[in-house]
Design a protein around this motif. Structure first.
Motif, mmCIF file in Angstrom:
data_model
loop_
_atom_site.group_PDB
_atom_site.id
_atom_site.type_symbol
_atom_site.label_atom_id
_atom_site.label_comp_id
_atom_site.label_asym_id
_atom_site.label_seq_id
_atom_site.Cartn_x
_atom_site.Cartn_y
_atom_site.Cartn_z
ATOM 1 N N PRO A 125 14.284 0.885 4.061
ATOM 2 C CA PRO A 125 12.962 1.107 3.458
ATOM 3 C C PRO A 125 12.031 1.829 4.426
ATOM 4 O O PRO A 125 12.204 1.765 5.636
ATOM 5 C CB PRO A 125 12.471 -0.314 3.166
ATOM 6 N N TYR A 126 11.051 2.512 3.884
ATOM 7 C CA TYR A 126 10.072 3.221 4.704
ATOM 8 C C TYR A 126 8.677 2.970 4.133
ATOM 9 O O TYR A 126 8.497 2.796 2.930
ATOM 10 C CB TYR A 126 10.381 4.716 4.758
ATOM 11 N N LEU A 127 7.686 2.952 5.045
ATOM 12 C CA LEU A 127 6.316 2.639 4.655
ATOM 13 C C LEU A 127 5.533 3.889 4.268
ATOM 14 O O LEU A 127 4.750 3.864 3.325
ATOM 15 C CB LEU A 127 5.603 1.913 5.799
ATOM 16 N N ILE A 128 5.696 4.962 5.022
ATOM 17 C CA ILE A 128 4.898 6.176 4.786
ATOM 18 C C ILE A 128 5.529 6.992 3.667
ATOM 19 O O ILE A 128 6.691 7.402 3.771
ATOM 20 C CB ILE A 128 4.807 7.014 6.073
ATOM 21 N N PRO A 129 4.802 7.246 2.572
ATOM 22 C CA PRO A 129 5.377 7.996 1.446
ATOM 23 C C PRO A 129 5.680 9.440 1.839
ATOM 24 O O PRO A 129 4.934 10.066 2.601
ATOM 25 C CB PRO A 129 4.282 7.921 0.372
ATOM 26 N N LYS A 130 6.769 9.967 1.314
ATOM 27 C CA LYS A 130 7.097 11.371 1.531
ATOM 28 C C LYS A 130 6.305 12.273 0.593
ATOM 29 O O LYS A 130 6.038 13.435 0.916
ATOM 30 C CB LYS A 130 8.595 11.582 1.316
ATOM 31 N N ASP A 131 5.944 11.743 -0.557
ATOM 32 C CA ASP A 131 5.181 12.503 -1.553
ATOM 33 C C ASP A 131 3.990 11.653 -2.004
ATOM 34 O O ASP A 131 3.966 11.118 -3.119
ATOM 35 C CB ASP A 131 6.081 12.845 -2.746
ATOM 36 N N PRO A 132 2.973 11.477 -1.131
ATOM 37 C CA PRO A 132 1.854 10.582 -1.464
ATOM 38 C C PRO A 132 1.044 11.087 -2.653
ATOM 39 O O PRO A 132 0.841 12.283 -2.832
ATOM 40 C CB PRO A 132 1.015 10.589 -0.178
ATOM 41 N N THR A 133 0.592 10.141 -3.468
ATOM 42 C CA THR A 133 -0.187 10.477 -4.655
ATOM 43 C C THR A 133 -1.035 9.283 -5.054
ATOM 44 O O THR A 133 -0.743 8.138 -4.691
ATOM 45 C CB THR A 133 0.739 10.866 -5.820
ATOM 46 N N LEU A 134 -2.090 9.571 -5.827
ATOM 47 C CA LEU A 134 -2.961 8.527 -6.367
ATOM 48 C C LEU A 134 -2.752 8.347 -7.874
ATOM 49 O O LEU A 134 -3.528 7.635 -8.519
ATOM 50 C CB LEU A 134 -4.433 8.869 -6.087
ATOM 51 N N GLU A 135 -1.725 8.964 -8.408
ATOM 52 C CA GLU A 135 -1.490 8.888 -9.845
ATOM 53 C C GLU A 135 -1.167 7.476 -10.306
ATOM 54 O O GLU A 135 -1.457 7.109 -11.448
ATOM 55 C CB GLU A 135 -0.346 9.826 -10.233
ATOM 56 N N ASN A 136 -0.571 6.678 -9.434
ATOM 57 C CA ASN A 136 -0.239 5.304 -9.830
ATOM 58 C C ASN A 136 -1.483 4.497 -10.145
ATOM 59 O O ASN A 136 -1.477 3.646 -11.043
ATOM 60 C CB ASN A 136 0.561 4.622 -8.719
ATOM 61 N N PHE A 137 -2.574 4.738 -9.409
ATOM 62 C CA PHE A 137 -3.827 4.031 -9.693
ATOM 63 C C PHE A 137 -4.403 4.476 -11.032
ATOM 64 O O PHE A 137 -4.982 3.667 -11.767
ATOM 65 C CB PHE A 137 -4.831 4.293 -8.568
ATOM 66 N N ALA A 138 -4.251 5.762 -11.370
ATOM 67 C CA ALA A 138 -4.726 6.247 -12.668
ATOM 68 C C ALA A 138 -3.911 5.646 -13.807
ATOM 69 O O ALA A 138 -4.445 5.345 -14.879
ATOM 70 C CB ALA A 138 -4.665 7.770 -12.706
ATOM 71 N N LYS A 139 -2.602 5.448 -13.588
ATOM 72 C CA LYS A 139 -1.761 4.861 -14.625
ATOM 73 C C LYS A 139 -2.165 3.428 -14.925
ATOM 74 O O LYS A 139 -2.045 2.964 -16.066
ATOM 75 C CB LYS A 139 -0.294 4.912 -14.189
ATOM 76 N N VAL A 140 -2.630 2.703 -13.906
ATOM 77 C CA VAL A 140 -3.095 1.335 -14.130
ATOM 78 C C VAL A 140 -4.238 1.326 -15.138
ATOM 79 O O VAL A 140 -4.286 0.498 -16.065
ATOM 80 C CB VAL A 140 -3.527 0.689 -12.805
ATOM 81 N N LEU B 114 0.833 -1.207 0.000
ATOM 82 C CA LEU B 114 0.000 0.000 0.000
ATOM 83 C C LEU B 114 0.864 1.253 0.000
ATOM 84 O O LEU B 114 0.585 2.209 -0.741
ATOM 85 C CB LEU B 114 -0.917 -0.008 1.213
ATOM 86 N N GLY B 115 1.910 1.263 0.820
ATOM 87 C CA GLY B 115 2.795 2.420 0.831
ATOM 88 C C GLY B 115 3.496 2.621 -0.500
ATOM 89 O O GLY B 115 3.659 3.758 -0.970
ATOM 90 N N THR B 116 3.898 1.540 -1.140
ATOM 91 C CA THR B 116 4.544 1.644 -2.452
ATOM 92 C C THR B 116 3.583 2.190 -3.501
ATOM 93 O O THR B 116 3.969 2.993 -4.364
ATOM 94 C CB THR B 116 5.063 0.262 -2.888
#
Length: 309
Positions: free
Chosen positions: A80-95, A64-66
């Protein structure tokens, strides 16, 4: 002992009783100190629970963090870190830009929904017959269904595919649904639930003139709603997550289920693991939502067949 001493002892004993005069039970007794060995055992118990929790939930949280990481985040950073520094939903749109994800979701939903309904319907019918009806071969049928649980699908998928091909169901959603329309697991769960019902309700229904189907549908089925929820959740999850059989039987992209269609992300975005993680989350989130709404009946399923009162 004098009368005064006896009176003082009685007062001290009375002072330890609850104010409402209730009898002293185990809950009012002082807990014994755990001691060093008890503390160590309790710490080990909690550490084991935390380790199991990390193994079960850790991969989901990492994925989920990735999926939520932006361009400024690195997937392969150390540590590695779980919490994104620059969170975005663009990856879901790319799918959705790469694959017809809504078509794949629709196909998976059709397969999972039909599989859920057929497993509940046919599994309950077979389970009722094994549990409540007397016929020759009852034990043999039960042993046969039990044996199917220990046979891996990889052993029989070639014969299943040849049968599906002879029926003309290759590259169809019906061909995906048919092999798991009813499973031995569903039948045995319903059989166990129907066996827990007292025979008196069947005898009363027979005296009222009920047929076998009426006894099944109107008398027994309302008493095993918890088992219906358990079978429904497991059937939906198995059908939604299945990859091997849809991969074998489906050849056209418009018929792909979600698990099969997501494999295109690895080729189109071989270097972008964020999009692959987003596609994985799209496949997992519907299962979480379904379990969230059905958990009330799911946890009641073990003892739902018993008649209370």
């Amino acid at each position: 002992m004098s009368v005064i001493e006896s009176t003082e002892a009685a007062r001290e004993a009375a002072s330890t009783l609850p104010s409402n005069g209730a009898d002293v039970g185990p809950r009012f007794r002082r807990r014994r100190p755990l001691g060093a060995a008890g503390v160590i055992r309790r710490v080990l118990h909690y550490l084991t629970l935390l380790a199991v929790l990390a193994l079960l939930v850790g991969p989901f949280l990492y994925t989920l963090g990735t999926a939520l990481k932006g361009d400024a985040d690195s997937v392969f950073s150390y540590p590695p870190y779980l919490i994104p520094k620059d969170p975005t939903l663009e990856n879901f749109a790319k799918v959705a830009e790469v694959i017809p994800v809504w078509t794949f979701i629709g196909n998976s939903f059709i397969v999972a929904s039909v599989s859920t309904v057929t497993n509940i319907l046919f599994g309950s019918m077979a389970g009722f017959a094994l549990a409540r009806l007397r016929f020759r071969g009852n034990t043999s049928a039960y042993v046969t269904f039990l044996a199917t649980l220990v046979i891996p699908f990889e052993v029989i998928f070639i014969s299943v595919f040849l049968t599906t091909k002879q029926l003309g169901l290759v590259d169809t959603l019906l061909g995906v649904i048919l092999p798991t329309a009813v499973t031995g697991f569903s039948i045995l769960l319903f059989r166990s639930a129907f066996l827990s019902l007292p025979r008196a309700i069947d005898e009363a229904a027979v005296l009222d003139g009920a047929t076998e189907f009426q006894r099944y549908w109107r008398v027994s089925m309302p008493s095993v709603k918890g088992t219906m929820a358990v079978v429904g959740i497991f059937s939906f999850m198995f059908a939604w997550d299945d990859f091997l059989w849809p991969q074998i039987v489906l050849t056209s992209q418009q018929n792909y289920t979600l698990t099969v269609g997501l494999q295109f992300l690895a080729g189109a975005f071989a270097d972008d693991q964020k999009v692959v993680a987003a596609g994985t989350m799209i496949a997992v989130i519907p299962l979480i939502i379904a379990f969230f709404f059905a958990q009330k009946w799911f946890f009641r399923g073990a003892g739902e067949g018993a008649v209370k009162g």
